[in-house]
Write a protein that holds these residues in place. Structure first.
Motif, mmCIF file in Angstrom:
data_model
loop_
_atom_site.group_PDB
_atom_site.id
_atom_site.type_symbol
_atom_site.label_atom_id
_atom_site.label_comp_id
_atom_site.label_asym_id
_atom_site.label_seq_id
_atom_site.Cartn_x
_atom_site.Cartn_y
_atom_site.Cartn_z
ATOM 1 N N VAL A 26 -17.620 38.940 -59.169
ATOM 2 C CA VAL A 26 -17.279 39.253 -57.774
ATOM 3 C C VAL A 26 -17.780 38.113 -56.897
ATOM 4 O O VAL A 26 -18.819 37.519 -57.186
ATOM 5 N N PRO A 27 -17.042 37.785 -55.840
ATOM 6 C CA PRO A 27 -17.536 36.735 -54.930
ATOM 7 C C PRO A 27 -18.764 37.215 -54.174
ATOM 8 O O PRO A 27 -18.986 38.425 -54.003
ATOM 9 N N LEU A 28 -19.562 36.276 -53.704
ATOM 10 C CA LEU A 28 -20.817 36.607 -53.048
ATOM 11 C C LEU A 28 -20.609 37.470 -51.817
ATOM 12 O O LEU A 28 -21.453 38.313 -51.493
ATOM 13 N N LYS A 29 -19.491 37.286 -51.144
ATOM 14 C CA LYS A 29 -19.249 38.069 -49.926
ATOM 15 C C LYS A 29 -19.099 39.554 -50.224
ATOM 16 O O LYS A 29 -19.217 40.396 -49.314
ATOM 17 N N ASP A 30 -18.835 39.897 -51.493
ATOM 18 C CA ASP A 30 -18.690 41.297 -51.869
ATOM 19 C C ASP A 30 -19.976 41.878 -52.459
ATOM 20 O O ASP A 30 -19.965 42.964 -53.033
ATOM 21 N N VAL A 31 -21.066 41.141 -52.331
ATOM 22 C CA VAL A 31 -22.371 41.634 -52.766
ATOM 23 C C VAL A 31 -23.195 41.974 -51.533
ATOM 24 O O VAL A 31 -23.326 41.156 -50.616
ATOM 25 N N SER A 32 -23.746 43.166 -51.512
ATOM 26 C CA SER A 32 -24.521 43.622 -50.358
ATOM 27 C C SER A 32 -25.630 42.640 -49.996
ATOM 28 O O SER A 32 -26.336 42.143 -50.881
ATOM 29 N N PRO A 33 -25.802 42.329 -48.690
ATOM 30 C CA PRO A 33 -26.945 41.506 -48.276
ATOM 31 C C PRO A 33 -28.274 42.075 -48.747
ATOM 32 O O PRO A 33 -29.235 41.336 -48.960
ATOM 33 N N ASN A 34 -28.338 43.416 -48.896
ATOM 34 C CA ASN A 34 -29.567 44.033 -49.395
ATOM 35 C C ASN A 34 -29.922 43.473 -50.773
ATOM 36 O O ASN A 34 -31.088 43.186 -51.061
ATOM 37 N N MET A 35 -28.906 43.321 -51.619
ATOM 38 C CA MET A 35 -29.134 42.808 -52.968
ATOM 39 C C MET A 35 -29.533 41.338 -52.929
ATOM 40 O O MET A 35 -30.458 40.906 -53.617
ATOM 41 N N GLN A 36 -28.840 40.562 -52.117
ATOM 42 C CA GLN A 36 -29.164 39.137 -51.996
ATOM 43 C C GLN A 36 -30.597 38.948 -51.502
ATOM 44 O O GLN A 36 -31.353 38.127 -52.043
ATOM 45 N N ASN A 37 -30.979 39.700 -50.480
ATOM 46 C CA ASN A 37 -32.326 39.565 -49.921
ATOM 47 C C ASN A 37 -33.397 39.999 -50.914
ATOM 48 O O ASN A 37 -34.447 39.357 -51.039
ATOM 49 N N ALA A 38 -33.154 41.106 -51.614
ATOM 50 C CA ALA A 38 -34.136 41.605 -52.578
ATOM 51 C C ALA A 38 -34.349 40.601 -53.709
ATOM 52 O O ALA A 38 -35.481 40.348 -54.136
ATOM 53 N N LEU A 39 -33.251 40.011 -54.182
ATOM 54 C CA LEU A 39 -33.357 39.051 -55.272
ATOM 55 C C LEU A 39 -34.109 37.792 -54.838
ATOM 56 O O LEU A 39 -35.008 37.315 -55.542
ATOM 57 N N VAL A 40 -33.764 37.253 -53.685
ATOM 58 C CA VAL A 40 -34.408 36.041 -53.200
ATOM 59 C C VAL A 40 -35.895 36.282 -52.954
ATOM 60 O O VAL A 40 -36.746 35.470 -53.334
ATOM 61 N N ALA A 41 -36.234 37.403 -52.320
ATOM 62 C CA ALA A 41 -37.635 37.713 -52.032
ATOM 63 C C ALA A 41 -38.450 37.824 -53.315
ATOM 64 O O ALA A 41 -39.620 37.428 -53.369
ATOM 65 N N THR A 42 -37.835 38.317 -54.381
ATOM 66 C CA THR A 42 -38.563 38.579 -55.619
ATOM 67 C C THR A 42 -38.619 37.363 -56.535
ATOM 68 O O THR A 42 -39.667 37.024 -57.081
ATOM 69 N N GLU A 43 -37.483 36.701 -56.702
ATOM 70 C CA GLU A 43 -37.381 35.630 -57.686
ATOM 71 C C GLU A 43 -37.663 34.240 -57.125
ATOM 72 O O GLU A 43 -38.116 33.360 -57.855
ATOM 73 N N ASP A 44 -37.372 34.006 -55.837
ATOM 74 C CA ASP A 44 -37.481 32.638 -55.307
ATOM 75 C C ASP A 44 -37.423 32.699 -53.780
ATOM 76 O O ASP A 44 -36.383 32.435 -53.181
ATOM 77 N N HIS A 45 -38.556 33.021 -53.149
ATOM 78 C CA HIS A 45 -38.527 33.272 -51.706
ATOM 79 C C HIS A 45 -38.219 32.022 -50.892
ATOM 80 O O HIS A 45 -37.846 32.112 -49.727
ATOM 81 N N ASN A 46 -38.367 30.841 -51.485
ATOM 82 C CA ASN A 46 -38.011 29.587 -50.810
ATOM 83 C C ASN A 46 -36.621 29.098 -51.195
ATOM 84 O O ASN A 46 -36.284 27.930 -50.973
ATOM 85 N N PHE A 47 -35.814 29.978 -51.784
ATOM 86 C CA PHE A 47 -34.510 29.572 -52.310
ATOM 87 C C PHE A 47 -33.669 28.816 -51.288
ATOM 88 O O PHE A 47 -33.050 27.798 -51.611
ATOM 89 N N TRP A 48 -33.618 29.298 -50.040
ATOM 90 C CA TRP A 48 -32.729 28.696 -49.046
ATOM 91 C C TRP A 48 -33.262 27.357 -48.540
ATOM 92 O O TRP A 48 -32.546 26.629 -47.846
ATOM 93 N N LYS A 49 -34.499 26.985 -48.915
ATOM 94 C CA LYS A 49 -35.087 25.747 -48.419
ATOM 95 C C LYS A 49 -35.356 24.711 -49.513
ATOM 96 O O LYS A 49 -35.383 23.514 -49.216
ATOM 97 N N ASN A 50 -35.591 25.137 -50.745
ATOM 98 C CA ASN A 50 -36.003 24.164 -51.764
ATOM 99 C C ASN A 50 -34.822 23.386 -52.328
ATOM 100 O O ASN A 50 -33.660 23.738 -52.126
ATOM 101 N N ASP A 51 -35.129 22.332 -53.060
ATOM 102 C CA ASP A 51 -34.121 21.465 -53.668
ATOM 103 C C ASP A 51 -33.861 21.821 -55.125
ATOM 104 O O ASP A 51 -33.522 20.966 -55.938
ATOM 105 N N GLY A 52 -34.054 23.060 -55.461
ATOM 106 C CA GLY A 52 -33.808 23.485 -56.839
ATOM 107 C C GLY A 52 -35.075 23.720 -57.623
ATOM 108 O O GLY A 52 -35.043 24.317 -58.695
ATOM 109 N N PHE A 53 -36.211 23.216 -57.109
ATOM 110 C CA PHE A 53 -37.492 23.543 -57.744
ATOM 111 C C PHE A 53 -38.527 23.699 -56.640
ATOM 112 O O PHE A 53 -38.398 23.148 -55.545
#
Length: 866
Positions: A123-150
């Motif tokens: 499914v495209p990302l737009k069809d995934v609830s923001p709740n899921m995106q936020n929960a995943l980022v907060a848990t697995e990689d809270h700097n995801f939107w800022k880091n360069d891959g590591f």
């Protein structure tokens, strides 16, 4: 890129439109890179060709990262990582294409092909609830939107921990790096692979936008219960589309990538909720929800609605499913990704024996149908292992294969059951032999406490046998003797031996009131077939417990061996101890009544002999909810569990009687052993007798010492002893006394008329009224004395209570920890006058077993001996 048919956008590099399925133009290219942290737009069809991977920049960044980590030899490791770097292709195409992996049996023949083409809906990302995106980022990689891959800070923190513990690199993976591992690597947690992970993460971050990376990750990640990707997982757990996921539901799913099986809310709800709380706390920490909302979302209903995820076109995804599914679990634990296992072109060499597997499955199916019909509430599981190498030849997790985790009743930690008496060799008997007891050491089979109005411990046949040697006690599975033995060797000692030496890792902690564990009475926890089979394999292997081998070797698509396992064992007791235990458990299969210990003294496996040297142990839980047979020969060990699937009610009787271990599980074991021996042409072998053991032929089974002149012939046995433990002195548990010739139930005194001499058995020193008398009480000396000058029949004689031995000659109490040679009672020389009071014991337990620890009505195996 935009689809020319439907006009919808797709991730850069896609070959087919994820919306309508049309093949996309090949001229499409990757998006141009923008500033740090900015989202990247999809490239237009006529855009400039993508830049090639810049190895110089990657090498520089990798070396810089290694400098920060402070690991010696960083340059060498970096060069090694680059040399073995997998080829980097179109990452999006890798998510839909790959090379099937092949599984081989122990003879090197291919038996199954693995492929990952079902159980996943993109499914495209737009069809995934923001709740899921936020929960995943907060848990697995809270700097995801800022880091360069590591994440440099996380790497530094992990490196510091590793340096302290001198181990390989821990965690610290960003979402981007995790995606790289899914597509390219199997993470064996080495420094080399960590460098490759960083380099691949950098290339991903350079080539794709954050939205595209998160899109691919959410569609690729394994979320347990057979579900790959967020769309399938949403359906599997909640019967929802990913766009409708609530914050509580998203928090559960976001906690799964770390350990999908462990945190599965369907099979392990408590752990899943604990993990959900951790995710919610992370979301609050990084501003996705308010701290005050954590408890609200934690308490909110999840609306679980489990849906079965099946493989299209097949009832099972591959042949020999119980075994191969566990092989997949083993590889996952070793760091192989789902993508690599199924689509990585691996050659997976296992120890599976297809012939043994089919025999085992047929045995389970035949006997379960015979005993319980087709009712799926009654299940069985079995495992076959080579004790010399630890190679697992077969595992059957139930009557019908199920892909749902937790349904493998042989290996699942969610399928723990009461062991019944099958725990006895692991909990008390081996430790006793280690402490210097012998197989003919004598223990007193008399109960000591009342629980809920019943004497405890209780033997199934209601018979207490007084004096009984350890070999016979184990053969008939005497519960009372086992509890007394565990008290003598030390409850904590027995528990430690079962858990630390035999590796039974799932038993609950014990305290002073846990004596019921001697007979499998666990307040919680329990055992499974895998751990029990591995433990029992120690006996025919001379005391060395082998690490089980499922996968012997894995070869990647390039022909390189990326994993291998050789036989590896740990010696936990000597070959001499192992041999004595072999001989004791051979007695369980003795084909007849055992002499000298009372009526109905048949071994629990009396009908389970296989026509060659073999040994084993039965086990049965209260209400026949669980039935076990653990047995072996020198070349093979087979463990069998049978029982009510959920353990919530007792099982009905079978055509051959109550569903005890010998009736419900034993025939499965016997059929497997006999048919495998025949099919595999396994030669007959005797258990190997080591040096350092001695055979003694004239031992009294009521004293454990050399037989005296008064010992009845049916109470004299021979046995093997570890050198230094064999009896060297004569035991005296019998006494010759004069009784009235006219009434042998009355002791003779001078002046009472004609007398005759008879041999009597001295009462067990631990028996005292009002405890039930053992079966042998009829052999005890009379307690009534004649009165000189009375009638010859002795009817006018006075009556008083007499004991059978003097207090000065009484043996050590039952709770003593003296060497076993001193456990056997001795008596005065023949003809010695007995004192005037019955034996009494002052060392009875201070209290009974706690609920759930084996007492009557408390869930422990207080019923069947087996």
């Amino acid at each position: 890129m935009r689809c020319p048919r439907c006009g919808q956008e797709n991730a850069a590099g896609s070959q087919f439109c994820r919306h309508c399925g049309r093949k996309l133009p090949k001229s499409a290219v990757k998006p141009a890179k923008k500033g740090r942290g900015a989202a990247k737009k999809t490239a237009e069809p006529n855009a400039k060709a993508p830049r090639q991977f810049r190895w110089g920049r990657a090498v520089g960044l990798a070396i810089a990262a290694m400098a920060v980590l402070g690991i010696a030899g960083a340059g060498y490791e970096t060069l090694k990582a680059l040399h073995s770097m997998p080829p980097v292709g179109n990452l999006v195409s890798l998510t839909t294409a790959g090379q099937d992996s092949v599984v081989y049996d122990r003879f090197g023949k291919p038996v199954a092909t693995l492929h990952l083409s079902t159980n996943r809906i993109d499914v495209p990302l737009k069809d995934v609830s923001p709740n899921m995106q936020n929960a995943l980022v907060a848990t697995e990689d809270h700097n995801f939107w800022k880091n360069d891959g590591f994440d440099l800070r996380s790497i530094f923190r992990a490196a510091y921990v590793d340096l302290l513990h001198r181990g390989s690199l821990q965690g610290a993976s960003t979402i981007t790096e995790q995606l790289a591992k899914m597509l390219y690597l199997h993470d064996n947690r080495s420094i080399t692979y960590k460098i490759q992970e960083i380099i691949l993460g950098l290339e991903l971050a350079r080539s794709y936008s954050k939205q595209q990376i998160l899109d691919m990750y959410l569609n690729q990640v394994y979320l347990g219960d057979g579900a790959y990707g967020i769309a399938t997982a949403s359906k599997a757990y909640f019967n929802e589309s990913p766009s409708q996921l609530t914050i509580p539901q998203a928090a559960v799913l976001a906690g799964l990538p770390q350990a999908p099986s462990l945190y599965d809310p369907i099979t392990n709800y408590k752990l899943a909720k604990a993990r959900q709380l951790e995710v919610l706390q992370e979301m609050a920490k990084y501003g996705y929800i308010k701290p005050s909302q954590v408890k609200t979302y934690y308490d909110a209903p999840l609306h679980l609605s489990p849906q079965k995820i099946t493989t299209a076109g097949q009832a099972t995804p591959f042949p020999y499913p119980w075994y191969i599914q566990h092989v997949i679990h083993v590889l996952e634990k070793k760091g192989f990704t789902q993508q690599e296992i199924y689509n990585g072109g691996l050659k997976i060499y296992t120890k599976l024996d297809p012939t043994v597997y089919n025999i085992a499955q047929n045995a389970v199916d035949h006997w379960m149908n015979y005993n319980f019909g087709s009712n799926p509430d009654y299940q069985a599981a079995t495992m076959v292992e080579n004790p010399k190498t630890g190679a697992v030849w077969a595992v059957i997790g139930g009557r019908t294969y199920s892909t749902a985790f937790g349904q493998d009743l042989a290996t699942s930690k969610q399928a723990l059951r009461s062991s019944g008496s099958s725990i006895k060799p692991l909990m008390e008997y081996t430790e006793a032999i280690m402490q210097g007891y012998t197989q003919l050491s004598v223990i007193n089979d008399v109960p000591t406490v009342k629980v809920n109005g019943q004497w405890w411990p209780r033997n199934d046949d209601g018979i207490y046998r007084g004096y009984i040697d350890l070999r016979d006690a184990l053969a008939i599975s005497d519960n009372d003797a086992s509890v007394h033995l565990l008290e003598q060797i030390g409850l904590q000692n027995g528990y430690n031996f079962a858990t630390q030496k035999f590796g039974i890792s799932t038993l609950p902690a014990v305290d002073a009131q846990s004596a019921g564990i001697a007979i499998g009475g666990f307040a919680q926890g329990g055992v499974n077939v895998q751990e029990m089979t591995r433990a029992y394999a120690t006996f025919p292997n001379g005391g060395t417990r082998m690490k089980q081998i499922w996968v012997s070797k894995v070869v990647d698509a390039n022909g390189s061996v990326v994993y291998s396992q050789k036989p590896q064992g740990t010696t936990i007791f000597s070959p001499q101890v192992a041999y004595i235990m072999d001989k004791m458990m051979e007695r369980v299969l003795y084909p007849g009544e055992l002499p000298g210990i009372g009526p109905g003294a048949y071994p629990t496996g009396v009908q389970l002999g296989i026509g060659r040297p073999a040994a084993g142990k039965t086990g049965t839980n209260n209400g026949e909810r669980d039935a076990w047979f653990m047995g072996y020969e020198p070349q093979m060990v087979v463990g069998v569990w049978e029982g009510n699937k959920m353990g919530e009610y007792r099982q009905p009787s079978t055509p051959n009687g109550l569903a005890y271990g010998d009736v419900a599980a034993g025939p499965i074991w016997k059929q497997i052993m006999e048919q495998v021996n025949q099919a595999e042409h396994i030669p007959v072998e005797h258990f190997k007798r080591p040096s350092g053991v001695t055979y003694v032929s004239n031992v009294s089974i009521t004293s454990g010492k050399l037989a005296s002149a008064l010992t009845p012939k049916n109470e004299i046995e021979g046995a093997w002893f570890i050198n230094g433990t064999q009896p060297t002195t004569t035991g005296h548990t019998h006494v010759r006394l004069k009784v009235l010739a006219s009434n042998p139930k009355v002791l003779w005194q001078p002046g009472c008329g004609p007398a005759i001499s008879q041999v009597f058995l001295i009462p067990p020193p631990n028996w005292k009224a009002p405890e039930p008398k053992p079966w042998s009480y009829t052999q005890w000396p009379p307690t009534q004395k004649c009165t000189p000058g009375s009638s010859p029949s002795g009817n006018s004689s006075s009556s008083s209570s007499h004991s059978s031995h003097s207090s000065s000659s009484s043996p050590p109490s039952r709770s003593t920890s003296s060497p076993p040679s001193s456990q056997s009672p001795s008596s005065p020389p023949p003809g010695t006058t007995l004192p005037s009071s019955p034996p009494s014991s002052s060392d009875s337990p201070s209290g009974g077993p706690s609920p759930g620890n084996g007492g009557p009505g408390n869930g422990g195996p207080g019923g069947p001996n087996g």
